[in-house]
Design an enzyme around this catalytic site. Structure first.
Site, PDB file in Angstrom:
ATOM      1  N   CYS A  59       0.858  -1.186   0.000  1.00 12.85           N
ATOM      2  CA  CYS A  59       0.000   0.000   0.000  1.00 12.85           C
ATOM      3  C   CYS A  59       0.898   1.241   0.000  1.00 12.85           C
ATOM      4  O   CYS A  59       1.917   1.280   0.680  1.00 12.85           O
ATOM      5  CB  CYS A  59      -0.879  -0.023   1.248  1.00 12.85           C
TER       6      CYS A  59
ATOM      7  N   GLU B 103      11.261  -0.806  -9.496  1.00 14.45           N
ATOM      8  CA  GLU B 103      10.162  -0.742 -10.466  1.00 14.45           C
ATOM      9  C   GLU B 103       8.820  -0.411  -9.805  1.00 14.45           C
ATOM     10  O   GLU B 103       7.838  -1.150  -9.930  1.00 14.45           O
ATOM     11  CB  GLU B 103      10.064  -2.049 -11.244  1.00 14.45           C
TER      12      GLU B 103
ATOM     13  N   GLU C 117      18.975  -2.597 -15.689  1.00 15.84           N
ATOM     14  CA  GLU C 117      18.777  -4.039 -15.855  1.00 15.84           C
ATOM     15  C   GLU C 117      18.647  -4.353 -17.334  1.00 15.84           C
ATOM     16  O   GLU C 117      18.024  -3.600 -18.093  1.00 15.84           O
ATOM     17  CB  GLU C 117      17.470  -4.503 -15.191  1.00 15.84           C
TER      18      GLU C 117
HETATM   19  C1  GAL Z   1      12.599  -6.745 -13.603  1.00 17.59           C
HETATM   20  C2  GAL Z   1      12.803  -6.741 -12.097  1.00 17.59           C
HETATM   21  C3  GAL Z   1      13.893  -7.695 -11.663  1.00 17.59           C
HETATM   22  C4  GAL Z   1      13.722  -9.025 -12.342  1.00 17.59           C
HETATM   23  C5  GAL Z   1      13.676  -8.815 -13.837  1.00 17.59           C
HETATM   24  C6  GAL Z   1      13.542 -10.085 -14.637  1.00 17.59           C
HETATM   25  O1  GAL Z   1      11.367  -6.227 -13.961  1.00 17.59           O
HETATM   26  O2  GAL Z   1      13.125  -5.440 -11.662  1.00 17.59           O
HETATM   27  O3  GAL Z   1      13.851  -7.830 -10.267  1.00 17.59           O
HETATM   28  O4  GAL Z   1      12.538  -9.615 -11.901  1.00 17.59           O
HETATM   29  O5  GAL Z   1      12.569  -8.009 -14.155  1.00 17.59           O
HETATM   30  O6  GAL Z   1      13.511  -9.796 -16.025  1.00 17.59           O
HETATM   31 ZN    ZN Z   2      -3.572   1.630   0.183  1.00 16.59          ZN
END
Ligand code: GAL
Ligand code: ZN
Length: 678
Positions: free
Chosen positions: A122, A157, A308
């Site tokens: 939340c 994210e 990433e």
């Molecule tokens: C991203 C996330 C990571 C991992 C990755 C896998 O969206 O931030 O923690 O899950 O995807 O592709």
């Molecule tokens: Zn909430």
């Protein structure tokens, strides 16, 4: 142009590395030892640590243990590596959810989630906010002065909505701030529709999307929640540490306005996972990734961090396809060519369990540096060292593509036209792709950005005009700018209310020189086409298929550059141009395919004398970065086969192998190179 300072203060290197989760290996010191060896071998220097490590810090409420992180940080420092230390709010311990269920999210039907998954807290819960601030403070206090600390990776994210009573109350508060009174809100929302006139703020239910203005404001509120939560997290960190902060973004979305999230970030970070699944069209995948890169570069107009990416396959794509040899290097250099000063991965070492054990990683379950993927990563590490002079340089395009979150949200929230065909992001991708194939550097900007630095602005489907944007468009064109607009532009104002008095709305009718009377939603069976006028000023010829949308225009001063090929509106304008002041407003009144866009933008480049990085060639791409008096040309072959590419009179020296390049160069299948131009 002067080079930009490094993302991490005083650390003048391209960053290379990724998410590193030693908290999953605490019982295996030999693995951690091996990891540090692999890091060296892979030419990796920067790691995001602790993203999902909350239980490893606080196994039971109030019992903290940072010893393992101390050891990791010290080792990182000893290796002269840097760490983007995460705040762990993306996932929380089970004990917390059990003891304080309010930290969990409530769905639109009012049901609170159980403890599971991640990214599902939340936004308003005072308990969660306190817990997050507490752990953030502890981390910041402990590591603020640590030599390995490079910056803060705030949460992970951020996304999604909560419909608990607290979040709903905040939504109503947000609306009260925005509109001041219920009368103003009712008017802005057209809420007498289906008897929705509100007489109390408490009556507003956030998922009542028949009020399509409410839907847009709910998306805006989502962004507000993220920004507010991030401010809260950063404030706790800032009590002790002034290291730069960021949060990892996810590209184009209608429900998060990243231009606003960027305001809380000291540098921009993106997670980008091109799937390379269009095996007959790798260039399409590359162009879509590059558009995202340009978006993130444009946010602060400075180098950004690819936080990433995958060095190999993706477990969440429909097909678990390996990256073909060369593709990893090309993908990494594509981000760098489009402004990244960092190439980082999810993740450094594969975890043995959990839902991501099949996800690509630098170090495979096998564990050695002998794997193909590892060697690909090590090659990128080596290249990033060789191209070190490029770090901190920028791209200064003459052209910008407008991506507008609110316009997308408004279009999606509106019932129709042709619900399944809207495809805003896909459409922008297609326009961008035609520009990318021409090797024309582009920024990707919001509709409220400063237009004056550009010569050409491409803004397809700019459905909504936010306050001040119509005036800015008028001024941009009057002052000599070239605007490329399309169908479904200028329909609604800031709260998604349709303009009266005829389209283009917002008073732009005289700027574009036509009245847009009707919109025809084409079915897949309809056959419509665009036929350039014999005397068109762009030198276009042929017959281009159209799909999905065709607007019926009446000229009021604009020139018909092309007309429709069939049906009762055959011969009426499908493409117009209008000289307004010293500029030109183009308008494509129907959805055109890639073939037309290629021809159109080729003509535009020639007509307006725009500078490209190199001549176009199918499947190839080139882009430039510049700074401190040097220009660097990045070239790529996104075809699986070798081919030749004309540098168009440019010449230079490869920073990768030191070789001279001039005239026609040969690139292997998926080959890539970086040249310092003479
Ligand atoms: C991203 C996330 C990571 C991992 C990755 C896998 O969206 O931030 O923690 O899950 O995807 O592709
Ligand atoms: Zn909430």
């Amino acid at each position: 142009m002067k080079k930009f300072a490094p993302v991490i203060r005083g650390y003048d290197h391209f960053l290379h590395g990724g998410d590193y989760n030693p908290d999953q290996w605490l019982g295996h010191p030999e693995i951690i030892d091996a990891d540090f060896e692999r890091m060296r071998e892979a030419g990796c220097n920067t790691f995001s640590v602790g993203i999902f490590a909350w239980t490893s810090y606080e196994k039971r409420e109030g019992e903290f243990d940072f010893a393992w992180l101390d050891r990791i940080m010290d080792r990182m420092a000893a290796e002269d590596h840097r760490v983007f230390l995460a705040t762990p709010s993306g996932a929380r311990p089970a004990w917390m959810a059990r003891k304080y269920p309010e930290v969990l999210r409530v769905d639109a039907r009012g049901i609170r989630d159980r403890y599971r998954l991640r990214h599902n807290h939340c936004w308003s819960s005072p308990v969660y906010r306190d817990k997050v601030a507490d752990i953030n403070r502890r981390l910041a206090e402990r590591y603020a002065g640590h030599p390995a600390l490079g910056g803060w990776h705030v949460s992970n994210e951020y996304n999604g909505s909560c419909y608990c009573d607290l979040c709903k109350a905040r939504f109503r508060e947000f609306l009260r701030e925005r509109y001041g009174s219920l009368d103003a809100l009712n008017a802005a929302w057209w809420s007498s529709f289906w008897s929705h006139t509100y007489t109390d703020w408490d009556q507003i239910e956030p998922d009542d999307f028949c009020v399509d203005a409410l839907a847009v404001d709910w998306y805006r509120f989502n962004t507000w929640q993220i920004v507010d939560f991030m401010h809260h997290e950063v404030a706790a960190v800032r009590e002790f540490s002034d290291a730069p902060v960021t949060t990892n973004m996810m590209g184009f979305r209608p429900d998060i306005d990243y231009w606003q999230v960027a305001g809380v970030c000291d540098f921009i970070a993106d997670d980008r996972y091109p799937g390379w699944l269009e095996v007959r069209d790798f260039a399409g995948t590359a162009a879509a990734a590059a558009m995202c890169h340009d978006f993130h570069r444009s946010m602060k107009r400075r180098p950004w961090v690819l936080m990433e990416s995958s060095p190999s396959n993706l477990n969440w794509q429909p097909y678990y396809r390996l990256k073909r040899p060369g593709l990893h290097r090309a993908e990494a250099l594509l981000a760098v060519g489009h402004g990244a000063d960092a190439v980082m991965y999810f993740q450094f070492r594969k975890g043995r369990g959990g839902s991501e054990k099949f996800h690509g990683a630098v170090v495979d379950h096998e564990g050695s540096s002998r794997t193909r993927v590892f060697r690909d990563v090590a090659e990128v590490g080596d290249i990033l060292r060789r191209i070190a002079p490029v770090r901190g340089t920028m791209t200064e395009p003459e052209v910008a593509v407008v991506f507008d979150t609110d316009a997308w949200a408004a279009l999606m929230a509106s019932g129709g036209p042709s619900q399944g065909e809207k495809k805003y992001a896909e459409t922008l991708n297609l326009h961008y792709r035609a520009l990318w194939e021409l090797n024309l550097p582009c920024d990707v900007i919001d509709s409220t950005a400063d237009f004056s630095r550009y010569r050409v602005i491409v803004a397809p489907m700019l459905f909504m005009l936010k306050p001040g944007v119509a005036e800015a468009i008028r001024k941009f064109i009057a002052d000599g700018g070239v605007w490329v607009g399309s169908y479904l532009s200028f329909y609604v104002g800031d709260s998604n209310l349709y303009f009266t008095g005829g389209l283009p709305g917002g008073g732009l009718r005289d700027v574009f020189g036509f009245w847009n009377e009707e919109l025809d939603g084409l079915t897949p069976e309809d056959r419509q086409s665009l036929i350039p006028a014999a005397d068109n000023t762009l030198g276009l010829s042929g017959d281009f298929p159209l799909e999905a949308y065709a607007e019926l225009l009446h000229l009021e001063g604009a020139r018909m550059e092309a007309g429709y090929g069939s049906d009762f509106y055959a011969g009426t304008p499908a493409l117009t141009s209008h000289i307004y002041g010293s500029g030109t407003a183009y308008y494509q009144s129907a959805r055109c395919g890639l073939e037309f866009l290629r021809a159109f933008y080729r003509a535009l480049v020639a007509r307006h004398g725009l500078e490209t990085a190199a001549p176009a060639a199918p499947g190839f791409h080139a882009t430039v970065r510049e700074g401190d008096g040097e220009r660097y040309l990045f070239v790529y072959n996104f075809n699986p086969e070798a081919g030749t590419f004309d540098l168009g009179g440019r010449s230079g020296t490869s920073l990768i192998d030191g070789g001279r390049r001039a005239g026609e160069i040969t690139l292997s299948g998926f080959g890539s190179d970086v040249l310092r131009l003479d």
